[in-house]
Enzyme design. Structure first.
Site, short mmCIF file in Angstrom:
data_model
loop_
_atom_site.label_atom_id
_atom_site.label_comp_id
_atom_site.label_asym_id
_atom_site.label_seq_id
_atom_site.Cartn_x
_atom_site.Cartn_y
_atom_site.Cartn_z
N HIS A 187 -8.32 3.55 -2.48
CA HIS A 187 -8.39 3.16 -3.83
C HIS A 187 -7.53 1.71 -3.85
O HIS A 187 -7.52 1.10 -4.88
CB HIS A 187 -8.38 3.76 -4.97
CG HIS A 187 -6.85 4.68 -5.13
ND1 HIS A 187 -6.41 5.73 -4.62
CD2 HIS A 187 -5.76 3.93 -5.97
CE1 HIS A 187 -4.94 5.67 -5.19
NE2 HIS A 187 -4.77 4.81 -5.73
N ASP A 197 -9.24 9.67 0.32
CA ASP A 197 -8.72 8.42 -0.14
C ASP A 197 -7.45 7.92 0.86
O ASP A 197 -6.39 7.83 0.67
CB ASP A 197 -7.93 8.81 -1.29
CG ASP A 197 -7.39 7.61 -2.16
OD1 ASP A 197 -7.95 6.49 -1.82
OD2 ASP A 197 -6.71 7.69 -3.22
N SER A 201 0.76 4.66 -5.37
CA SER A 201 -0.40 5.07 -4.40
C SER A 201 -0.14 4.36 -3.17
O SER A 201 0.21 3.30 -2.85
CB SER A 201 -1.47 4.47 -5.10
OG SER A 201 -2.12 5.03 -6.21
#
Length: 256
Positions: free
Chosen positions: A61, A107, A207
């Site tokens: 992402h 992810d 992230s």
């Protein structure tokens, strides 16, 4: 409400694919995590892990990354760190083909650098271990990043931070008091956060950064719900055998 990714400043969408930041952590000793990568578009967005002189692993992402900075401790101290830093452009960005932004599975993203980095004591690769065992509930793992350090501020941390998080049983993490299967915490995810007493978490801006268990890279920061909430721990993409094989195959194929 969907959990936010620890990517886009906990994003404008209600998913914790936000650039997470470290909650209740501490500043790391300078350059003690030389594999840490700071990823930028027009500004710092995510973390990543240098796994090879030409490759950085991050979260799927974390999109539209243009620049990778290595050897960074303080984001603003460019002049002081000019002898340590190496800056590379992204030549190729390869998300996992089965990444599902709604289910949060797979992810992972690989970034191929335009030029191999020079390995130094300030910049080095964290080699993948293809025999890493899934961390057990109750075990402690290290997470790190430049993400936010609390829910009240909008900006990332200037310096690299880290904290120890406690792995939480997957059944417990899927229970009504926790994520309640929204989304489902799968076998390809690690749920980790508070030990039940002390709050420890990643947050927006973290992230793509590492979760290191037993001295080895076990996964990367993926999502969560707010930051530092005991019953909404961080969720990390676990480097299963299948995902490790995808990394190995993709990096090898892209070099041909």
């Amino acid at each position: 409400m969907f959990p936010q990714s620890r990517f886009c400043n906990r994003c404008h969408v209600m998913i914790r694919f936000v650039f997470s930041e470290i909650i209740n952590g501490k500043e790391v000793q300078q350059h003690s995590l030389p594999f840490m990568a700071l990823l930028e578009n027009d500004k710092p967005m995510c973390g990543g892990v240098l796994i090879d002189p030409k490759w950085v692993l991050t979260a799927a992402h974390c999109r539209d990354i243009k620049t990778v900075l290595l050897g960074v401790h303080s984001i603003k101290d460019k002049a002081k760190e000019k002898n340590f830093r190496q800056v590379r452009k992204v030549k190729k960005s390869i998300p996992h083909p089965c990444f599902d932004k709604d289910e949060r599975v797979n992810d992972l993203r690989l970034l191929k650098l335009d030029k191999a980095v020079k390995l130094t004591k300030w910049v080095s690769a964290l080699k993948l271990n293809y025999n890493v065992k899934e961390p057990t509930a109750g075990s402690r793992c290290l997470v790190a990043g430049w993400g936010k350090t609390n829910n009240r501020v909008d900006k990332m941390s200037d310096v690299l931070m880290s904290v120890n998080v406690t792995v939480i049983d997957r059944v417990k993490c899927n229970s009504p008091d926790y994520y309640n299967f929204n989304p489902v915490i799968t076998k390809s995810m690690i749920c980790a956060g508070s030990d039940g007493k002390n709050v420890a978490d990643t947050c927006q801006g973290d992230s793509g950064g590492p979760i290191i268990c037993n001295g080895f890279l076990a996964g990367v920061t993926s999502f969560g719900d707010k930051c530092g909430v005991i019953k909404k721990p961080g969720v990390y993409t676990y480097l299963t055998a299948n995902l490790l094989n995808w990394i190995k195959k993709t990096t090898k194929t892209a070099e041909i």
